[in-house]
Design a protein around this motif. Structure first.
Motif, PDB file in Angstrom:
ATOM      1  N   MET A   1      -1.469   5.565 -10.282  1.00  0.00           N
ATOM      2  CA  MET A   1      -0.570   5.080  -8.888  1.00  0.00           C
ATOM      3  C   MET A   1       0.346   3.773  -8.621  1.00  0.00           C
ATOM      4  SD  MET A   1      -3.620   2.604  -6.512  1.00  0.00           S
ATOM      5  CE  MET A   1      -2.372   1.563  -4.919  1.00  0.00           C
ATOM      6  N   ALA A   2       1.515   4.022  -8.012  1.00  0.00           N
ATOM      7  CA  ALA A   2       2.837   3.497  -8.501  1.00  0.00           C
ATOM      8  C   ALA A   2       2.113   2.041  -7.566  1.00  0.00           C
ATOM      9  CB  ALA A   2       3.495   4.388  -7.361  1.00  0.00           C
ATOM     10  N   THR A   3       3.897   1.068  -7.974  1.00  0.00           N
ATOM     11  CA  THR A   3       3.148  -0.118  -8.185  1.00  0.00           C
ATOM     12  C   THR A   3       3.924  -0.536  -6.947  1.00  0.00           C
ATOM     13  OG1 THR A   3       3.034  -1.180 -10.076  1.00  0.00           O
ATOM     14  CG2 THR A   3       3.619  -2.637  -8.772  1.00  0.00           C
ATOM     15  N   THR A   4       3.720  -1.158  -5.738  1.00  0.00           N
ATOM     16  CA  THR A   4       3.506  -1.627  -4.315  1.00  0.00           C
ATOM     17  C   THR A   4       3.980  -3.074  -4.170  1.00  0.00           C
ATOM     18  OG1 THR A   4       1.546  -1.646  -3.498  1.00  0.00           O
ATOM     19  CG2 THR A   4       2.836   0.371  -3.304  1.00  0.00           C
ATOM     20  N   TYR A   5       4.470  -3.275  -2.962  1.00  0.00           N
ATOM     21  CA  TYR A   5       4.506  -4.965  -2.836  1.00  0.00           C
ATOM     22  C   TYR A   5       5.004  -5.318  -0.868  1.00  0.00           C
ATOM     23  CZ  TYR A   5       6.911  -3.986  -7.564  1.00  0.00           C
ATOM     24  OH  TYR A   5       6.884  -4.294  -8.519  1.00  0.00           O
ATOM     25  N   SER A   6       4.061  -6.609  -1.210  1.00  0.00           N
ATOM     26  CA  SER A   6       4.307  -6.820   0.471  1.00  0.00           C
ATOM     27  C   SER A   6       5.972  -7.294   0.557  1.00  0.00           C
ATOM     28  CB  SER A   6       3.603  -7.920   0.878  1.00  0.00           C
ATOM     29  OG  SER A   6       3.760  -9.149  -0.504  1.00  0.00           O
ATOM     30  N   ILE A   7       6.243  -7.912   1.925  1.00  0.00           N
ATOM     31  CA  ILE A   7       7.356  -8.657   1.356  1.00  0.00           C
ATOM     32  C   ILE A   7       7.423  -9.772   1.606  1.00  0.00           C
ATOM     33  CG2 ILE A   7       7.202  -9.886   3.981  1.00  0.00           C
ATOM     34  CD1 ILE A   7       9.566  -8.267   5.761  1.00  0.00           C
ATOM     35  N   SER A   8       6.359 -10.290   1.636  1.00  0.00           N
ATOM     36  CA  SER A   8       6.549 -11.584   1.069  1.00  0.00           C
ATOM     37  C   SER A   8       6.540 -12.091  -0.895  1.00  0.00           C
ATOM     38  CB  SER A   8       5.381 -13.080   1.301  1.00  0.00           C
ATOM     39  OG  SER A   8       3.985 -11.936   0.880  1.00  0.00           O
ATOM     40  N   ASP A   9       5.959 -10.531  -1.349  1.00  0.00           N
ATOM     41  CA  ASP A   9       6.009 -10.800  -2.732  1.00  0.00           C
ATOM     42  C   ASP A   9       7.103 -10.520  -3.168  1.00  0.00           C
ATOM     43  OD1 ASP A   9       2.675 -10.451  -2.947  1.00  0.00           O
ATOM     44  OD2 ASP A   9       2.967  -8.384  -2.957  1.00  0.00           O
ATOM     45  N   LEU A  10       7.876 -10.298  -3.195  1.00  0.00           N
ATOM     46  CA  LEU A  10       9.937  -9.987  -2.735  1.00  0.00           C
ATOM     47  C   LEU A  10      10.005 -10.734  -2.625  1.00  0.00           C
ATOM     48  CD1 LEU A  10      10.444  -5.901  -2.157  1.00  0.00           C
ATOM     49  CD2 LEU A  10       9.960  -6.893  -4.494  1.00  0.00           C
ATOM     50  N   ALA A  11      10.020 -11.421  -1.680  1.00  0.00           N
ATOM     51  CA  ALA A  11      10.791 -12.527  -0.652  1.00  0.00           C
ATOM     52  C   ALA A  11      10.348 -13.880  -1.596  1.00  0.00           C
ATOM     53  CB  ALA A  11       9.968 -12.697   0.249  1.00  0.00           C
TER      54      ALA A  11
END
Length: 137
Positions: free
Chosen positions: A1-11
């Motif tokens: 499964m590919a890693t995903t990020y939320s907007i707050s994770d990357l911010a």
């Protein structure tokens, strides 16, 4: 499964505001998936994270967001990296020349300031205590 990020994770990871992240998305630099009711939740991929990292590096080097986008999109194209690297070098050489010209201007201005300080100190030293004279600068 590919890693995903939320907007707050990357911010948080890149010390950005969610507003900046949305701006980069509006510029076409990021292309998150949408989920949730009405597609309001942004889901960023490893590709988006890499593009964000490259965008921020380009900004640190003095490139405009449009230049960053153009270069990043070149890396999304076919495997021949020659054109991408030539374009990247061309942009870097141009920015180096611009920064060196700015540095030369700053050096000239600093030299002029040093000369004016020296003159002002000489004029001040010539004044006798208790007397005031106007110096023509």
């Amino acid at each position: 499964m590919a890693t995903t990020y939320s907007i707050s994770d990357l911010a948080q990871e890149f010390d950005l505001t969610p507003r900046a992240m949305r701006f980069y998305e509006d510029m076409g630099l990021l292309q998150p998936e949408r989920s949730g009711p009405g597609g309001r939740v942004r889901v960023y991929s490893n590709r988006d994270r890499a593009r964000l990292k490259l965008t921020l590096r380009a900004k640190r080097l003095g490139l405009s967001l449009n230049e960053a986008k153009e270069l990043i999109e070149m890396y999304d194209s076919p495997r021949d990296t020659g054109p991408q690297l030539r374009k990247y070098l061309q942009v870097l050489v141009g920015h180096r020349a611009q920064l060196e010209a700015q540095r030369a201007e700053l050096d000239a201005t600093l030299a002029e300031i040093a000369e004016q300080e020296k003159e002002a100190r000489k004029l001040l030293a010539r004044q006798q205590p208790g007397r005031t004279r106007r110096a023509a600068l």
